[in-house]
Motif scaffolding. Sequence first.
Motif, mmCIF file in Angstrom:
data_model
loop_
_atom_site.group_PDB
_atom_site.id
_atom_site.type_symbol
_atom_site.label_atom_id
_atom_site.label_comp_id
_atom_site.label_asym_id
_atom_site.label_seq_id
_atom_site.Cartn_x
_atom_site.Cartn_y
_atom_site.Cartn_z
ATOM 1 N N HIS A 108 0.842 -1.203 0.000
ATOM 2 C CA HIS A 108 0.000 0.000 0.000
ATOM 3 C C HIS A 108 0.875 1.249 0.000
ATOM 4 C CE1 HIS A 108 -2.914 -2.990 0.740
ATOM 5 N NE2 HIS A 108 -2.809 -3.028 2.051
ATOM 6 N N THR A 109 1.991 1.172 0.736
ATOM 7 C CA THR A 109 2.925 2.287 0.759
ATOM 8 C C THR A 109 3.620 2.443 -0.594
ATOM 9 O OG1 THR A 109 3.315 1.831 3.104
ATOM 10 C CG2 THR A 109 4.880 3.270 2.015
ATOM 11 N N VAL A 110 3.893 1.309 -1.255
ATOM 12 C CA VAL A 110 4.510 1.351 -2.585
ATOM 13 C C VAL A 110 3.615 2.127 -3.555
ATOM 14 C CG1 VAL A 110 5.209 -0.038 -4.575
ATOM 15 C CG2 VAL A 110 5.801 -0.790 -2.263
ATOM 16 N N MET A 111 2.313 1.812 -3.531
ATOM 17 C CA MET A 111 1.364 2.508 -4.405
ATOM 18 C C MET A 111 1.251 3.981 -4.010
ATOM 19 S SD MET A 111 -0.838 2.549 -6.913
ATOM 20 C CE MET A 111 -1.654 1.015 -7.355
ATOM 21 N N ALA A 112 1.147 4.239 -2.713
ATOM 22 C CA ALA A 112 1.009 5.629 -2.243
ATOM 23 C C ALA A 112 2.220 6.469 -2.628
ATOM 24 C CB ALA A 112 0.801 5.648 -0.733
ATOM 25 N N LYS A 113 3.419 5.862 -2.639
ATOM 26 C CA LYS A 113 4.627 6.591 -3.025
ATOM 27 C C LYS A 113 4.529 7.065 -4.474
ATOM 28 C CE LYS A 113 8.873 8.025 -2.300
ATOM 29 N NZ LYS A 113 8.921 8.904 -3.480
ATOM 30 N N GLY A 114 3.880 6.238 -5.328
ATOM 31 C CA GLY A 114 3.671 6.647 -6.706
ATOM 32 C C GLY A 114 2.639 7.754 -6.828
ATOM 33 N N MET A 115 1.655 7.749 -5.941
ATOM 34 C CA MET A 115 0.598 8.755 -5.974
ATOM 35 C C MET A 115 1.063 10.082 -5.376
ATOM 36 S SD MET A 115 -2.402 6.131 -4.743
ATOM 37 C CE MET A 115 -3.551 7.386 -4.217
ATOM 38 N N TYR A 116 1.995 10.002 -4.442
ATOM 39 C CA TYR A 116 2.533 11.203 -3.793
ATOM 40 C C TYR A 116 4.057 11.155 -3.924
ATOM 41 C CZ TYR A 116 -2.164 11.226 -1.844
ATOM 42 O OH TYR A 116 -3.527 11.213 -1.698
ATOM 43 N N PRO A 117 4.569 11.387 -5.144
ATOM 44 C CA PRO A 117 6.002 11.207 -5.413
ATOM 45 C C PRO A 117 6.925 12.123 -4.617
ATOM 46 C CG PRO A 117 4.880 12.296 -7.260
ATOM 47 C CD PRO A 117 3.819 11.825 -6.335
ATOM 48 N N ASP A 118 6.400 13.211 -4.074
ATOM 49 C CA ASP A 118 7.244 14.124 -3.305
ATOM 50 C C ASP A 118 7.319 13.747 -1.830
ATOM 51 O OD1 ASP A 118 4.515 14.743 -3.058
ATOM 52 O OD2 ASP A 118 4.962 16.801 -2.414
ATOM 53 N N LYS A 119 6.674 12.637 -1.454
ATOM 54 C CA LYS A 119 6.669 12.205 -0.054
ATOM 55 C C LYS A 119 7.533 10.955 0.113
ATOM 56 C CE LYS A 119 3.595 15.370 1.004
ATOM 57 N NZ LYS A 119 3.972 16.553 1.806
ATOM 58 N N THR A 120 8.095 10.794 1.300
ATOM 59 C CA THR A 120 8.866 9.587 1.604
ATOM 60 C C THR A 120 7.915 8.505 2.127
ATOM 61 O OG1 THR A 120 9.276 10.207 3.907
ATOM 62 C CG2 THR A 120 10.836 11.012 2.246
ATOM 63 N N GLU A 121 8.370 7.267 2.128
ATOM 64 C CA GLU A 121 7.542 6.175 2.651
ATOM 65 C C GLU A 121 7.263 6.394 4.138
ATOM 66 O OE1 GLU A 121 8.654 2.218 1.761
ATOM 67 O OE2 GLU A 121 8.828 2.545 -0.403
#
Length: 594
Positions: A282-295
Amino acid sequence: DKKWKVWNTKTGKLKGRAWPALIHTDIEHWRTNEEAREYARLDVHYTRLLDAYFGWPEAGDNDSVLACMVAAVRWHGFTIDAEEVSKLLGESRALWEASPVNINKPTAVRDYVREVMDETEAILIDKSTKKANLEKIRDTYKVAPEDAPELCIRCMGDGCARCEGTGELQAGPTLASRRAGELLQVKSASKEVELYSKLKEAGMFHANFKVIGTLSSRMSGGGGLNAQGIKNSEDVRQAFPLAWEGMQLCGGDFDSFEVTLADAIFKDPTLRADLLAGRSIHTVMAKGMYPDKTEEQIMLSKSHKDGLDIDMYTRGKQAVFSSLYGGDEHTINKKLNISLKIAEAAFEGFQRRYPGMKTAREEVAKMFEALKQFEDKRITYTVPSEYIETFLGFRRYFTLENKIAKVLFDLATDLPKSWHRVKIEIVRRDKKQTMAGATSSALYGAAFGLQASNIRAANNHLIQSPGAMITKHVQRAIWDIQPYGVQEWWVAPMNVHDEVLSVTRPDLIDRVAKTVVEVVESYRDRVPLIGLKWIKNMDNWAGKSGGVGADLVHVSPQGVTGLRDDCYVPPIDITDLESLDDEPEYQEIELNWG
């Protein structure tokens, strides 16, 4: 009352009469109505014909046994904390009664939210006041800190309802966003008032379920009180002790059930490695959705520890589930308000990391892709698959949907000749069409829409159905501990989503735990990462997440912990009359129906 009248507790109006008032009418109906008797006789006849048609299947399948279990458990009911339920009812009623408008009137809801919008913002609420639109307004009508203060374009700085008279919009949710959120809370409260009122009146929780409630075989709520819809929050679920005197509550749920099932289906080595390493997809997908944020920032947003009001982790989880169930970048764009460009990049990146998932989706699409359009605009039709089958052998058929799609295709490709002679010009977006051409396009569009729906449903079925069947198997195995016939309660299972609960006789707690473990482990060869946490002693339904030490049995790919080896309790042989109490006395009574 004495005449068996039943009154609506809310309105005070007469609802009807209880069955004793009508028993003689019912007897007379069956005594004199030959047509009704023949209809009833044919019910038996047709049931036997169906049994023959399906090859006289053996009795005792999980669904049939669980249908009896649900009825028996519902009839007895589970214990509730009346004081806590009354408290919840009071809180929900206060919120409901404080609503600024009647939420059951769409015009009132629209006017209340629209009052603090400009004309561009109001386009969405003007279309519909449905829940999805209110959620989108609540989640997206916000001013970013870097844009604040923002000039109110409705009044151009003069002051109006939209900017609360200041001429500017400050950082954070707009007034429209806050009002949409307020009304969503009221809508939820109105449903809760209905639920808690029923529980208070009954004094017990009579949970009803449709054993095959969906086409994937999942259970669904029923009977006018949806147990599946009860909030999964501690303050609500602590009002459900469930166990009655002399019994003990145990239960648990599966570890990341959908994801472990996806691993079993897609067989993607990177996905397996990530899950075994404890990495959240879920974090992997979220990282793609919010590319300026860290895991790390994404994980912190789950509990709002990052100071932001956007739960990026949960949105990533929603995007993953939509992908598992056949959604794509357009789903992420529309449902989660992520720009299409970023949604495309996130979705593509996720599939690139887990190519097994992409391959499986493409195979399902090929099975149900009846219509195909080529670059020259030509549309062809091939016969699609009639069903999708899970690795546990449960099929979902698309017979009716496929027939409808074929009829739509045939109509679109062979419109009546007289329609082509009608000289009416239709303007559709940026092009002009004849009436026949526009009708044909619309029919093709409906067929393609149905086809897309079939593909999503097929992807959904591959994960949802095995989850349902495994969960049902656990319930069935627990219920098998209950002796046949008229007996004291030994176990009373209940299933809500991926949770299984059981009100259990205290001396059978370990036996139930071992039974659950045996069922879960029996799927290890097909679902390698299957896992479940089982709590042997819970004060109430909210205690499911709090098991520690001796009360926790954990089944995981690494093994089983917390399970006693000597927990098997042999069943009582109820055919041994010497082990039973003396034969009870029976009293003959005369029934007076009033």
